[in-house]
Design a protein around this motif. Structure first.
Motif, PDB file in Angstrom:
ATOM      1  N   ASN A 216       7.730  12.355  -8.458  1.00 12.27           N
ATOM      2  CA  ASN A 216       7.310  11.215  -9.282  1.00 12.27           C
ATOM      3  C   ASN A 216       6.815  10.065  -8.405  1.00 12.27           C
ATOM      4  OD1 ASN A 216       6.764  10.009 -11.764  1.00 12.27           O
ATOM      5  ND2 ASN A 216       8.745   8.950 -11.825  1.00 12.27           N
ATOM      6  N   THR A 217       5.988  10.404  -7.440  1.00 12.67           N
ATOM      7  CA  THR A 217       5.377   9.381  -6.591  1.00 12.67           C
ATOM      8  C   THR A 217       4.558   8.433  -7.462  1.00 12.67           C
ATOM      9  OG1 THR A 217       5.167  11.037  -4.830  1.00 12.67           O
ATOM     10  CG2 THR A 217       3.876   9.006  -4.595  1.00 12.67           C
ATOM     11  N   PRO A 218       4.675   7.137  -7.281  1.00 17.26           N
ATOM     12  CA  PRO A 218       3.837   6.217  -8.062  1.00 17.26           C
ATOM     13  C   PRO A 218       2.367   6.626  -7.982  1.00 17.26           C
ATOM     14  CG  PRO A 218       5.478   4.989  -6.829  1.00 17.26           C
ATOM     15  CD  PRO A 218       5.592   6.418  -6.370  1.00 17.26           C
ATOM     16  N   TRP A 219       1.700   6.624  -9.128  1.00 20.90           N
ATOM     17  CA  TRP A 219       0.355   7.193  -9.176  1.00 20.90           C
ATOM     18  C   TRP A 219      -0.636   6.399  -8.340  1.00 20.90           C
ATOM     19  CZ3 TRP A 219      -0.856  11.850  -9.834  1.00 20.90           C
ATOM     20  CH2 TRP A 219      -2.158  12.248 -10.085  1.00 20.90           C
ATOM     21  N   ASP A 220      -0.428   5.118  -8.171  1.00 24.18           N
ATOM     22  CA  ASP A 220      -1.344   4.356  -7.318  1.00 24.18           C
ATOM     23  C   ASP A 220      -1.265   4.833  -5.876  1.00 24.18           C
ATOM     24  OD1 ASP A 220       1.273   3.303  -7.154  1.00 24.18           O
ATOM     25  OD2 ASP A 220       0.523   1.370  -6.445  1.00 24.18           O
ATOM     26  N   LYS A 221      -0.065   5.230  -5.431  1.00 20.64           N
ATOM     27  CA  LYS A 221       0.096   5.729  -4.062  1.00 20.64           C
ATOM     28  C   LYS A 221      -0.577   7.086  -3.892  1.00 20.64           C
ATOM     29  CE  LYS A 221       2.556   2.120  -3.173  1.00 20.64           C
ATOM     30  NZ  LYS A 221       1.900   0.973  -2.502  1.00 20.64           N
TER      31      LYS A 221
ATOM     32  N   LYS B 189       5.207   0.183 -12.079  1.00 24.95           N
ATOM     33  CA  LYS B 189       4.726   0.597 -10.762  1.00 24.95           C
ATOM     34  C   LYS B 189       4.111   1.990 -10.826  1.00 24.95           C
ATOM     35  CE  LYS B 189       7.876  -2.451  -8.263  1.00 24.95           C
ATOM     36  NZ  LYS B 189       8.941  -2.570  -7.238  1.00 24.95           N
ATOM     37  N   PHE B 190       3.343   2.201 -11.884  1.00 21.64           N
ATOM     38  CA  PHE B 190       2.543   3.414 -12.071  1.00 21.64           C
ATOM     39  C   PHE B 190       3.412   4.672 -12.085  1.00 21.64           C
ATOM     40  CE2 PHE B 190       0.011   0.131  -9.980  1.00 21.64           C
ATOM     41  CZ  PHE B 190      -0.988  -0.056 -10.933  1.00 21.64           C
ATOM     42  N   ASP B 191       4.497   4.588 -12.857  1.00 18.47           N
ATOM     43  CA  ASP B 191       5.454   5.684 -13.008  1.00 18.47           C
ATOM     44  C   ASP B 191       4.922   6.664 -14.050  1.00 18.47           C
ATOM     45  OD1 ASP B 191       7.633   7.303 -13.813  1.00 18.47           O
ATOM     46  OD2 ASP B 191       9.064   5.782 -13.145  1.00 18.47           O
TER      47      ASP B 191
END
Length: 842
Positions: A454-459, A650-652
């Protein structure tokens, strides 16, 4: 032998209906434009009893013989509503002779002086002062501002007419007038100037064909008394002069702006005013091209009169020269006897969805049954059906929060990572055809790992955009093997992560959006310094080893040139402006930060809309990657709220999926009601759609308990775990598995076809699994359980529910009459696979 017939009551018959939306300009037909009523009784009914009239503009100043003003008459009512009364009001001028009031309350100057426009409607009166000056001053027609605009209105330079790259019948114009200099030469120099005869302007072909006085393949494009005809005639009469330097357009406004209308007021007059750099203003309504985002809901005339055909929302695109604006209009027809059921709201998704439905007088369906929900949730979230044990456990659970708990469990499974990696690998075009087998496996594993963690999508997107190095050891670097040139990278990046299709702006300014060629090549400039080279392999020349990895790296030079202006383009934030990047800085790093910023609404909206599409069956903006003013969302408030929540989290990605799936909106039944049976836009009931190729093959494997063996992969590999579409499985190809050649969800076909029917009726994939002695049916028969127990397990495995009494009677009766019990049961299994309830997500 007659096979059993099962109910499909939970899947409406319209589920297989394909819907294709298209926008086109009917250049060779004469459309029936909006026209208000002329009957006095109807006009009086439309006007009703307003409490006041409001006229826009409140004061009119006309300067010069070419000036004009479009009036807009608005009635205000005691219930807070407004109606456009422009076309049903009575208008006169005192004293007479100062201005001419043309059809539709369009004012033209006649004589210098002052006057008053008196407007009456519904028993109310309003007055507007008018001043006319400067009629004695010459006002030559502008080729760029007037003639090009007139050709735009006529559609003469549209893509279906003379604006096509090859022109028509030897006459070629730039598409929608984006190159006035070339158009001027074509009109005044080509064919010895016969199209624009200076010696006898009224016999010029440009005029005669446009007004339909001589045969013309495109037919009459405008009337002889229209403003476009007036401008062309005057330009010809004045000697076909070109323009000197003109003040550029500073801004364009469309009045009255966004508006909500209620029956019986289904008309709205628009007015377009342009402000130039020298701060002069001009009404350009009759030189503006109008088009409706949905002509089935509302049409718009060349004069800017919008007429609604039914309740709904549209965006009216208004284009004056290269400036484009859209205005959102909504028309409501309250239904007699409609009572809002006031359903409970689980979260903000329901709040905004139900607010829109209430506004549109559409009641939502009830929530789906537990059996429908558990099957839908498994298929949408992790790509497979629940097992018999999972289905029974959920149905037996008495916990009021069991649906929320199921969603929480599903997003944390490894299958969630498999399924959502598949979705993004499709549009990222991960395929061994471009990145080799090793590259496709690595890219899939990289995506899957991020979904699992579940890495933040922005990253994730930043890692993709800034990737360097070996494409095998650093999988996101494959992004630069799939699209290699700056233009392709600009198009792909904009479409995937901004929801913007920029391809049209490569050759000319976008015809239906504000994106220009400068925007396109400014976006490409971000990638101008990205280079690739083959990874050397010991003992093998890199150039002769197609399976070798490639190394991605950034250089310190490399620029993009705008082909029309020959200007070297700076990197540009589309919709914002040029960016300042330090000379030795990798441009992509700057792009990645801006692209994924919480302040960049394009990014958040495009991602949440794509996820909504995958879970709900249709985007809030549809097509899912085509955000533009002329293709508005069906619910702005919902889209905005989801985008803000996505950025706030945080783009979760898992949080986004949970939020949607826990909403009552997601859990509505697919069965429409009398109130919402015609709604295919506002999510008043669940969208039914055919399972994807991978979902359906896995579903058949799970139902029959016969896994598929894919070449080169271990037994037990699911279709949703395949690294790309090059396994070349006939069943998957028949059901629309994409080739991964387009960065578009549209590549995955979902419409039914003959090949699919043949696969289901008599295809080897289905038949071999149904007839295999070791399948689910064979094990049940070997266990010597009762026929009723066999039937219950088959239904639970296929549909996550027990059979209804009539289904039980038909099925058991068929088995009892069968001479060969095994074959009779195979008929039941085959029939279950071919029910809409099995084939569709509902």
């Amino acid at each position: 032998m007659q096979l059993p017939s099962f109910r499909t009551h939970s899947v409406p018959a319209t589920c297989a209906r394909g819907f294709v939306a298209s926008l086109f300009f009917a250049i060779f037909t004469a459309p029936a434009f909006a026209a208000p009523p002329v009957d006095a009784g109807e006009r009086k009914a439309i006007a009703g009893t307003p409490t006041a009239l409001e006229i826009a503009p409140g004061e009119v100043k006309l300067s010069g013989i070419r000036d004009a003003r479009q009036l807009i008459v608005t009635g205000k009512y005691s219930d807070g509503t407004v109606r456009d009364l422009t076309a049903v009001s009575d208008t006169k001028v005192e004293p007479a002779g100062i201005v001419e009031i043309q059809e539709g309350a369009f004012l033209r100057p006649k004589k210098n002086g002052a006057a008053t426009i008196i407007v009456t409607a519904g028993g109310k009166e309003a007055r507007v002062p008018v001043t006319v000056a400067g009629l004695e001053t010459p006002a030559p027609v502008s080729f760029k501002r007037d003639v090009i605009a007139a050709l735009n209105v006529g559609g003469c330079n549209a893509g279906a007419c003379h604006g096509t790259p090859s022109g028509k019948n030897g006459f070629k114009l730039s598409l929608r007038g984006f190159d006035p200099a070339a158009d001027y030469l074509q009109l005044t120099r080509e064919q010895f100037g016969r199209r624009t005869g200076k010696h006898d302007p009224e016999q010029s072909l440009l005029l005669l064909k446009g007004v339909g006085r001589v045969p013309h393949e495109g037919g009459q494009r405008y009337s002889a008394t229209s403003v476009p005809a007036e401008m062309i005639t005057a330009w010809l009469t004045e000697g076909t002069k070109d323009d000197a330097t003109l003040p550029v357009i500073k801004k364009v406004e469309v009045l009255p702006g966004a508006r909500i209308l209620k029956a019986p007021s289904k008309w709205q007059q628009l007015s377009v005013v342009s402000t130039f750099a020298d701060n002069t203003t001009r009404d350009v309504t009759r030189l503006t091209v109008f088009s409706s985002s949905d002509p089935s809901i509302a049409d718009v005339s060349p004069n800017g009169m919008v007429e609604f055909k039914r309740s709904g929302e549209v965006a009216i695109l208004c284009r004056y020269l290269e400036e484009m604006l859209s205005v959102r209009l909504t028309y409501l027809e309250p239904r007699e006897g409609f009572v809002w059921p006031n359903p409970p709201e689980t979260n903000y998704v329901d709040k905004h969805t139900f607010a829109k439905l209430k506004q549109m007088s559409i009641a939502p369906s009830d929530v789906c049954t537990d059996s429908e929900f558990v099957r839908r949730a498994y298929l949408d979230c992790i790509g497979r059906m629940p097992t018999v044990e999972e289905g029974k456990a959920f149905l037996a659970d008495k916990d009021a929060k069991k649906r929320d708990k199921l969603v929480d469990m599903l997003v944390d499974t490894s299958e969630f990572a498999d399924f959502w990696a598949l979705k993004w690998a499709d549009v990222l075009r991960s395929s061994r055809k471009t990145i080799q087998v090793k590259g496709s496996y690595g890219f899939q594993a990289w995506l899957r790992g991020h979904f699992q963690k579940n890495t933040p999508w922005d990253k994730v997107v930043q890692e993709l955009i800034t990737a360097n190095g070996n494409s095998y050891t650093n999988p996101p670097a494959n992004y630069y093997r799939i699209a290699k040139d700056p233009q392709s990278l600009a198009e792909t990046t904009a479409q995937l992560f901004l929801g913007v299709r920029m391809q049209c702006a490569k050759c000319h300014n976008h015809p239906f959006e504000r994106w220009s060629q400068d925007d396109y090549y400014g976006m490409a400039a971000w990638f101008a310094r990205v280079k690739t080279k083959p990874e050397p392999v010991l003992g093998t020349p890199a150039a002769k080893n197609p399976a070798a990895a490639e190394v991605i790296f950034a250089t310190r030079d490399g620029e993009v040139t705008q082909p029309r202006t020959q200007k070297t383009m700076k990197p540009r934030y589309i919709g914002t402006g040029d960016a300042d990047v330090k000379p030795n800085e990798d441009r992509r790093g700057v792009l990645a930060v801006w692209l994924t910023s919480g302040d960049n609404a394009f990014f958040s909206k495009s991602v949440v809309n794509r996820v909504w599409f995958h879970l709900m069956g249709k985007g809030i903006v549809d097509p899912v990657d085509d955000f533009r003013d002329s293709n508005p969302s069906c619910n702005d408030e919902l889209l905005d709220a989801m985008a803000k929540d996505f950025a706030k989290s945080k783009f979760d990605m898992k949080n986004l999926v949970r939020t949607i799936m826990k909403s009552r909106t997601y859990q509505l039944s697919a069965q429409p009601t009398d109130s919402n049976k015609d709604d295919n836009k506002y999510f008043s009931h669940a969208v039914t759609k055919l399972l994807t190729a991978e979902q359906l093959l896995d579903a058949i494997c799970d139902f029959t308990a016969m896994p598929e063996k894919f070449a080169g992969l271990p037994m037990g590999t699911r279709a949703t775990q395949l690294p790309d579409g090059e396994v070349n499985h006939p069943f998957l190809k028949a059901f629309g598995q994409p080739a991964r050649e387009l960065a578009c969800e549209c590549e995955r076909e979902s419409d039914g076809n003959l090949a699919q029917a043949l696969q289901l009726i008599n295809g080897p994939t289905v038949n071999e699994k149904v007839r295999n002695a070791n399948n689910r049916l064979g094990k049940l028969l070997a266990a010597k359980v009762s026929d009723e127990e066999i039937l219950t397990e088959l239904f639970t495995a296929a549909l996550a529910r027990a059979p209804f009494e009539d289904e039980k009677k038909i099925s058991l009766g068929h088995v009892a009459k069968g001479m060969d019990k095994r074959k009779a049961w195979e008929d039941v299994v085959w029939a279950l696979i071919n029910t809409r309830e099995f084939l569709f997500r509902h």
